[in-house]
Design a protein around this motif. Structure first.
Motif, short mmCIF file in Angstrom:
data_model
loop_
_atom_site.label_atom_id
_atom_site.label_comp_id
_atom_site.label_asym_id
_atom_site.label_seq_id
_atom_site.Cartn_x
_atom_site.Cartn_y
_atom_site.Cartn_z
N ALA A 1 0.83 -1.21 0.00
CA ALA A 1 0.00 0.00 0.00
C ALA A 1 0.86 1.25 0.00
CB ALA A 1 -0.95 0.00 1.20
N LEU A 2 1.94 1.23 0.76
CA LEU A 2 2.85 2.38 0.77
C LEU A 2 3.50 2.58 -0.59
CD1 LEU A 2 4.56 1.87 4.25
CD2 LEU A 2 2.85 3.61 3.64
N ALA A 3 3.93 1.49 -1.21
CA ALA A 3 4.55 1.59 -2.53
C ALA A 3 3.57 2.13 -3.57
CB ALA A 3 5.09 0.22 -2.96
N ARG A 4 2.31 1.64 -3.53
CA ARG A 4 1.29 2.14 -4.46
C ARG A 4 1.04 3.64 -4.25
NH1 ARG A 4 -1.25 -2.67 -2.94
NH2 ARG A 4 -2.68 -1.53 -1.56
N ALA A 5 1.25 4.12 -3.03
CA ALA A 5 1.01 5.53 -2.71
C ALA A 5 2.25 6.39 -2.93
CB ALA A 5 0.55 5.65 -1.26
N HIS A 6 3.26 5.85 -3.60
CA HIS A 6 4.46 6.60 -3.96
C HIS A 6 5.27 7.03 -2.74
CE1 HIS A 6 2.68 6.69 -7.95
NE2 HIS A 6 1.57 7.14 -7.39
N ILE A 7 5.26 6.19 -1.69
CA ILE A 7 6.04 6.44 -0.48
C ILE A 7 7.35 5.66 -0.59
CG2 ILE A 7 6.15 6.13 2.02
CD1 ILE A 7 4.12 8.24 1.18
N THR A 8 8.46 6.34 -0.42
CA THR A 8 9.77 5.70 -0.42
C THR A 8 10.56 6.18 0.79
OG1 THR A 8 10.81 7.42 -1.76
CG2 THR A 8 9.79 5.58 -2.95
N ASP A 9 11.63 5.51 1.07
CA ASP A 9 12.56 5.91 2.14
C ASP A 9 11.83 6.22 3.45
OD1 ASP A 9 15.07 6.31 3.21
OD2 ASP A 9 15.21 8.39 2.54
N TYR A 10 10.92 5.35 3.83
CA TYR A 10 10.12 5.51 5.05
C TYR A 10 10.90 4.93 6.23
CZ TYR A 10 5.70 5.53 7.74
OH TYR A 10 4.70 5.77 8.66
N SER A 11 11.05 5.71 7.28
CA SER A 11 11.71 5.19 8.47
C SER A 11 11.02 5.73 9.72
CB SER A 11 13.20 5.57 8.50
OG SER A 11 13.35 6.97 8.60
N ILE A 12 11.08 4.95 10.77
CA ILE A 12 10.58 5.37 12.08
C ILE A 12 11.74 5.19 13.06
CG2 ILE A 12 8.95 4.96 13.97
CD1 ILE A 12 7.00 3.80 11.88
N HIS A 13 12.04 6.24 13.78
CA HIS A 13 13.10 6.21 14.79
C HIS A 13 12.47 6.33 16.17
CE1 HIS A 13 15.31 7.31 11.17
NE2 HIS A 13 16.34 6.74 11.75
N HIS A 14 13.15 5.75 17.17
CA HIS A 14 12.65 5.76 18.54
C HIS A 14 13.67 6.47 19.43
CE1 HIS A 14 11.98 3.50 22.49
NE2 HIS A 14 10.96 4.32 22.35
N TYR A 15 13.21 7.48 20.16
CA TYR A 15 14.05 8.16 21.16
C TYR A 15 13.54 7.71 22.52
CZ TYR A 15 16.38 11.81 23.84
OH TYR A 15 17.14 12.48 24.75
N ALA A 16 14.22 6.72 23.09
CA ALA A 16 13.75 6.03 24.29
C ALA A 16 13.53 6.94 25.52
CB ALA A 16 14.69 4.89 24.64
N PRO A 17 14.40 7.92 25.80
CA PRO A 17 14.16 8.72 27.02
C PRO A 17 12.79 9.39 27.07
CG PRO A 17 16.38 9.10 26.22
CD PRO A 17 15.66 8.28 25.16
N LEU A 18 12.25 9.75 25.92
CA LEU A 18 10.91 10.37 25.86
C LEU A 18 9.87 9.44 25.25
CD1 LEU A 18 11.84 13.97 24.68
CD2 LEU A 18 11.38 13.18 27.01
N GLN A 19 10.26 8.22 24.91
CA GLN A 19 9.39 7.27 24.21
C GLN A 19 8.82 7.91 22.93
OE1 GLN A 19 9.21 4.13 24.56
NE2 GLN A 19 10.31 4.00 26.48
N LEU A 20 9.63 8.73 22.28
CA LEU A 20 9.22 9.46 21.10
C LEU A 20 9.46 8.63 19.85
CD1 LEU A 20 8.23 12.29 20.16
CD2 LEU A 20 10.65 12.92 19.97
#
Length: 122
Positions: A28-47
Motif C-alpha cells: 500500500a505504501l509503494a502504491r502511494a508513492h512512499i519511499t525511504d520511510y523510516s521510524i526512529h525511537h528516542y527512548a528517554p521520551l518514548q518518542l
C-alpha cells in the motif's frame, strides 16, 4: 517528519512488529508513492519520529487510498493502541484528525519562546 509517543509497555512488541511489517502494508505504501520511510525511537521520551519521501502527484489522494486499504487498517488497529497521539482529538490512523503530529511546520505557525541574535550588551 511526524511524531507520536510509544507506550513504554509496548516498546518490545512495537519494534518486533516493525522488524517484519506486513507485506500488504508495504505494498500500500509503494502504491502511494512512499519511499525511504523510516521510524526512529528516542527512548528517554518514548518518542517515535517518522520520515518518508513522497514521489507522487496527488498526496491527498494517495494518503486516502492508504487509509482505505484493508490490510493497512488492520495494521493500524494493532499499532495505534501501542502509541499516544500528540494531536488533540485524534482517534486513530486514517481518521479525519491525523494520528501522527507533523513536526515540520513553517516557523510562522509556531510560537517563538526564545531568540538569541548573537549580540550581547556587556
Amino acid at each position: 517528519m511526524a511524531s507520536s509517543q510509544l507506550k513504554p509497555s509496548y516498546e518490545a512488541e512495537y519494534k518486533r512488529l516493525h522488524a517484519s511489517v506486513w507485506p500488504g502494508v508495504l505494498a500500500a505504501l509503494a502504491r502511494a508513492h512512499i519511499t525511504d520511510y523510516s521510524i526512529h525511537h528516542y527512548a528517554p521520551l518514548q518518542l517515535l519520529i517518522a520520515t518518508f519521501e513522497y514521489t507522487g502527484d496527488d498526496y491527498a489522494l494517495d494518503m486516502q487510498l492508504v487509509a482505505e486499504d484493508p490490510e493497512t487498517r488492520r495494521w493500524w488497529a494493532v499499532t495505534d493502541g501501542m502509541q499516544e497521539s500528540f494531536v488533540p482529538g485524534a482517534q486513530g490512523s486514517g481518521g479525519d484528525v491525523p494520528w501522527w503530529m507533523v513536526c515540520c511546520l513553517p516557523y510562522s505557525e509556531l510560537e517563538e519562546v526564545f531568540r538569541f541574535e548573537g549580540e550581547t550588551s556587556t
